[in-house]
Design an enzyme around this catalytic site. Structure first.
Site, mmCIF file in Angstrom:
data_model
loop_
_atom_site.group_PDB
_atom_site.id
_atom_site.type_symbol
_atom_site.label_atom_id
_atom_site.label_comp_id
_atom_site.label_asym_id
_atom_site.label_seq_id
_atom_site.Cartn_x
_atom_site.Cartn_y
_atom_site.Cartn_z
ATOM 1 N N ASP A 16 0.810 -1.217 0.000
ATOM 2 C CA ASP A 16 0.000 0.000 0.000
ATOM 3 C C ASP A 16 0.845 1.270 0.000
ATOM 4 O O ASP A 16 0.445 2.287 -0.587
ATOM 5 C CB ASP A 16 -0.922 0.032 1.225
ATOM 6 C CG ASP A 16 -2.097 -0.921 1.089
ATOM 7 O OD1 ASP A 16 -2.237 -1.538 0.014
ATOM 8 O OD2 ASP A 16 -2.864 -1.047 2.053
ATOM 9 N N HIS A 58 -5.369 8.573 5.792
ATOM 10 C CA HIS A 58 -5.021 7.404 6.597
ATOM 11 C C HIS A 58 -3.670 7.522 7.303
ATOM 12 O O HIS A 58 -3.387 6.727 8.209
ATOM 13 C CB HIS A 58 -4.983 6.145 5.726
ATOM 14 C CG HIS A 58 -6.308 5.733 5.179
ATOM 15 N ND1 HIS A 58 -7.423 5.558 5.972
ATOM 16 C CD2 HIS A 58 -6.705 5.468 3.907
ATOM 17 C CE1 HIS A 58 -8.442 5.202 5.215
ATOM 18 N NE2 HIS A 58 -8.032 5.140 3.958
ATOM 19 N N GLY A 66 -2.403 2.797 3.957
ATOM 20 C CA GLY A 66 -3.516 2.972 3.035
ATOM 21 C C GLY A 66 -3.260 3.936 1.892
ATOM 22 O O GLY A 66 -4.102 4.798 1.610
ATOM 23 N N ASP A 93 -15.388 10.035 1.560
ATOM 24 C CA ASP A 93 -14.628 8.937 0.976
ATOM 25 C C ASP A 93 -15.236 7.611 1.459
ATOM 26 O O ASP A 93 -15.856 7.559 2.519
ATOM 27 C CB ASP A 93 -13.174 9.048 1.452
ATOM 28 C CG ASP A 93 -12.211 8.130 0.726
ATOM 29 O OD1 ASP A 93 -11.515 8.620 -0.171
ATOM 30 O OD2 ASP A 93 -12.139 6.949 1.090
ATOM 31 N N HIS A 95 -13.676 5.119 2.599
ATOM 32 C CA HIS A 95 -12.906 4.596 3.727
ATOM 33 C C HIS A 95 -12.930 5.571 4.900
ATOM 34 O O HIS A 95 -12.937 6.792 4.710
ATOM 35 C CB HIS A 95 -11.450 4.354 3.315
ATOM 36 C CG HIS A 95 -11.294 3.342 2.219
ATOM 37 N ND1 HIS A 95 -11.473 3.658 0.884
ATOM 38 C CD2 HIS A 95 -10.984 2.026 2.261
ATOM 39 C CE1 HIS A 95 -11.278 2.576 0.153
ATOM 40 N NE2 HIS A 95 -10.981 1.572 0.958
ATOM 41 N N ASP A 182 -14.078 6.773 -4.357
ATOM 42 C CA ASP A 182 -14.165 5.318 -4.212
ATOM 43 C C ASP A 182 -15.503 4.872 -3.654
ATOM 44 O O ASP A 182 -15.768 3.672 -3.549
ATOM 45 C CB ASP A 182 -13.015 4.772 -3.362
ATOM 46 C CG ASP A 182 -12.798 5.547 -2.078
ATOM 47 O OD1 ASP A 182 -13.606 6.449 -1.777
ATOM 48 O OD2 ASP A 182 -11.810 5.275 -1.377
ATOM 49 N N TYR A 221 -10.556 4.480 -7.480
ATOM 50 C CA TYR A 221 -9.693 3.502 -8.123
ATOM 51 C C TYR A 221 -10.272 2.959 -9.425
ATOM 52 O O TYR A 221 -9.721 2.045 -10.012
ATOM 53 C CB TYR A 221 -9.373 2.378 -7.121
ATOM 54 C CG TYR A 221 -8.853 2.984 -5.839
ATOM 55 C CD1 TYR A 221 -7.550 3.469 -5.750
ATOM 56 C CD2 TYR A 221 -9.690 3.170 -4.740
ATOM 57 C CE1 TYR A 221 -7.086 4.084 -4.605
ATOM 58 C CE2 TYR A 221 -9.234 3.784 -3.588
ATOM 59 C CZ TYR A 221 -7.937 4.243 -3.530
ATOM 60 O OH TYR A 221 -7.481 4.868 -2.394
#
Length: 301
Positions: A16, A58, A66, A93, A95, A182, A221
């Protein structure tokens, strides 16, 4: 120079967050864009600023994670706080913004609100509704974990039930928003079922508050969907209502059920899985009700 083993202690050298030539220059440039935007807003030289290369939410002070090396969101908020009393961070987001949450978890000068896929099904495995801050920061961290398959209508309902009341109660002087793409249907690293119409709608609501706004990019992504989504959001930030309001650009092909679309900036309308809609609605409403019981009273709501 760190050895590979030493680098791993700082989260570097993983799939990552790999070590690569120009790493420092790249991360400094991305973070510098958000810091520059924060300075412009802080000093009254801009009312709205957007760094699509930002949103590395992150990373931690001592650890990359991340895909994130430097947490430009935290750096930008701290830059704003040099002159601004209260900042609100809204993260849409897919995440959870664990690095940003940890930075301000004990503080009440930054209100962090994150709508994201539940940590039960997605990295980084945090951001549950019970995480609401501690000590002076109690009530100033707000998490809205969402089930797999969350679609536009219920997502926008959850946003409207949580974010505008908190804006009214907290009265931030600046809003920072991370508009990760994402969360869009078809993203290979997440499991939500949104279209960019939700991102545009939410961003428009934040713009209409009249509060200075610093926007960053974030995850995303599926390349084509991400680029189109950020272009649409940029049009909203610029007040380009021609691109923002022409819903017909995204209305075709509702039965195709693919992520391929060439009808303009706006995504086509997606049909949610009718078999899971009641289950999704029930879980999102449960989370919202929980937050209204635990967090809202701490803000006089």
């Amino acid at each position: 120079t760190l050895s590979p083993r030493e680098a791993l202690n700082y989260g570097l050298g993983t799939p990552d967050t790999p070590l690569f030539q120009g790493m420092h220059e790249f991360t400094a440039l991305a973070a510098g864009g958000t810091v520059t935007a924060a300075r412009l807003i802080r000093d009254g030289q801009a009312h709205i600023a957007f760094n699509p290369s930002g949103g590395f939410h992150h990373s931690h002070p001592d650890r990359a994670a991340g895909f994130c090396f430097l947490n430009d969101v935290v750096l930008g908020i701290e830059t704003l706080r040099e002159k601004v009393g209260k900042v609100m961070f809204v993260d849409i987001d897919a995440h959870h913004c664990d690095g940003v949450q940890d930075a301000f978890y004990l503080r009440n000068d930054v209100l962090t609100v994150s709508l994201h896929e539940s940590g039960h099904t997605l990295f980084p495995g945090t951001g549950f509704e019970s995480e609401i801050g501690r000590n002076e920061g109690r009530g100033y961290t707000v998490n809205v974990p969402l089930p797999v398959g969350t679609y536009d209508a219920i997502y926008e309902w959850a946003f409207q039930e949580i974010v505008p009341p908190l804006i009214g109660a907290y009265a931030p002087e600046v809003i920072v928003v991370e508009i990760g793409m994402d969360a869009l249907a078809g993203d290979p690293l997440a499991h939500l079922h949104l279209t960019n119409n939700s991102h545009a709608s939410i961003l428009d609501r934040l713009v209409r508050t009249g509060i200075p706004l610093l926007a960053t990019g974030g995850g995303g992504y599926h390349f084509d969907n991400t680029v189109r989504g950020w272009a649409l959001c940029w049009s909203v930030l610029c007040g380009d209502q021609a691109a923002h309001d022409d819903m017909m650009l995204g209305m075709g092909g509702v039965m195709l059920e693919t992520t391929d679309w060439a009808g303009g900036l706006r995504d086509r309308t997606l049909l949610s899985d009718a078999g899971r809609r009641p289950e999704i609605d029930h879980e999102v409403r449960r989370v919202v009700d929980s937050l209204k019981e635990t967090v809202f009273p701490l803000h006089g709501l």
